[in-house]
Design an enzyme around this catalytic site. Sequence first.
Site, PDB file in Angstrom:
ATOM      1  CG  ASP A  17     -21.255 -36.095-102.012  1.00 10.04           C
ATOM      2  OD1 ASP A  17     -20.225 -35.886-101.340  1.00 10.04           O
ATOM      3  OD2 ASP A  17     -21.320 -35.969-103.256  1.00 10.04           O
ATOM      4  CG  HIS A  18     -18.939 -35.734 -95.019  1.00  9.34           C
ATOM      5  ND1 HIS A  18     -19.316 -34.462 -94.655  1.00  9.34           N
ATOM      6  CD2 HIS A  18     -18.531 -36.328 -93.871  1.00  9.34           C
ATOM      7  CE1 HIS A  18     -19.136 -34.291 -93.369  1.00  9.34           C
ATOM      8  NE2 HIS A  18     -18.669 -35.407 -92.854  1.00  9.34           N
TER       9      HIS A  18
END
Length: 463
Positions: free
Chosen positions: A435-436
């Site tokens: 999850d950036h």
Amino acid sequence: MNSEDVLVPATGNDGELEVIEISVSVGDGIEVDDTIVVLESDKATVEVPSPKAGKVLEIAISVGDKVKEGDALLKLSSDSEKESGEKESSKNTKGSDSESDSSGDLITELDVNSAVLEPSNNSAQAQSAARKGDNAFVPLDVKQEKIRSSKAGDSGILVTNANVHAGPAVRKFSREHGVDLGRVKPSGPKERILVEDVSAYIKSQVQQVQSGAISSSSAILASIALPDFSKYGEISVSSMSNVHYKTAENMQRSWSVPQVTQFDEVDITDMEAFRKSQKSVAESRGLKLTPIAFILKACAYVLKTLPQFNVSLDLAQKQLIQKHFIHIGFAVDTPHGLFVPVIKDVDKKSIWGLAAECQDLASRAKEKKLSPAEMQGGCFTVSSLGAIGGTNFTPIVNSPEVAILGVSKAQMKPAYVNGNNFEARLMLPLSLSYDHRAVNGADGARFTSLLLKVMGDLRELLL
Ligand code: CAO
């Protein structure tokens, strides 16, 4: 003041049509092609456009009346100069494409509907007539054999027979709010959908999402309208299992996470040699020792070293939740669908302990004997397709976790070893999706690099 009767135009329908909506009032100034009434036959709901511009002097019909071709609908003041001027300006404002001028709005409506309802030949003819500028009837609403509809129930989506009856104002309102009219319960005469019905539907959806009765992701799933596939060939329809639907829902929710996948390859030649050397010991313990136990152990080590991967985001509260335990889920493919049992405190367990737990959880997943608690609390997930094949894939982060490791099939490959010698080595492809919003790219590369180090030399785990 000149006046002119506006009559029911040629419809291609010999029978009578019912007036179901009057879209103008006495005194209204109307333009060419403004909708004046909506009529309904037993096959279609049609909108009658005004052939002239002018002021409505008198309305000759009431809702519920039956009319046929040539009957008077209303009386319109007519001013031929104004009318022709307005006709020109109407054309100009609708663009230079003469085919789309006079019935632009109607055609748009048909186009939108066709994505869901796919008009029959009749409506296609009328659409074509409308494009040519004839003041023909344009069916807005063609009865369909099958449209998609949502019913409360465990399958979530069913295909049912349903008819959608709604006037242009209701269709416009539903379009503006992204509502599929096939899902709205009608309360009007002859199962006609009213604006209040659409409002009630929106209200109930919002209430259900807010109360948690349905998730916003299931609302997204249910809002995707499908064409009638039976037009193209034979089909059969069955209900999705609960597991399948829940998986789809979770995937939809997790897909909304902005995620990146970092690829790498780890040399597991030594790890595999060690694993195989333990085969007889494993058998004596009643276990099958596969790479997954090693992968889980190595991931726990990396999660401990890089705690930024062991978090969840609470964006509503603007908070980062750091977990001080290491529970790892692993995907299990079963005939009933995908299950993700979670092994608790992986960092505290031995390779033998992990192998035993994997075996037990995977076999119980296949028999649908896992308890909900055994599938909860994960910090991270491993999805191994290594026994099946593939060189790489992009796993979807199992939100609210922030990372997942995909494992593909190990293959012998030539690799440089000790300077400049090529050797055949067993290389395992890894795909880390993260999850950036929680993890930046440099940390993604750090994660896989550390994993490579640990799995490349298991002695690292002892340090
Ligand atoms: N490369 C090459 N061989 C591999 C391998 C890899 N990455 N991973 C496992 N293998 C080998 C094993 O060593 C075993 O061979 P041996 O008997 O010679 O040792 C063989 O493949 C079969 O392994 P397995 O499938 O019985 O056991 P596993 O521990 O590797 O996997 C499990 C267990 C539960 C992860 C697996 O059965 C499974 O369900 N995988 C599918 C997961 C999935 O569907 N992911 C997608 C989810 S999202 O779409």
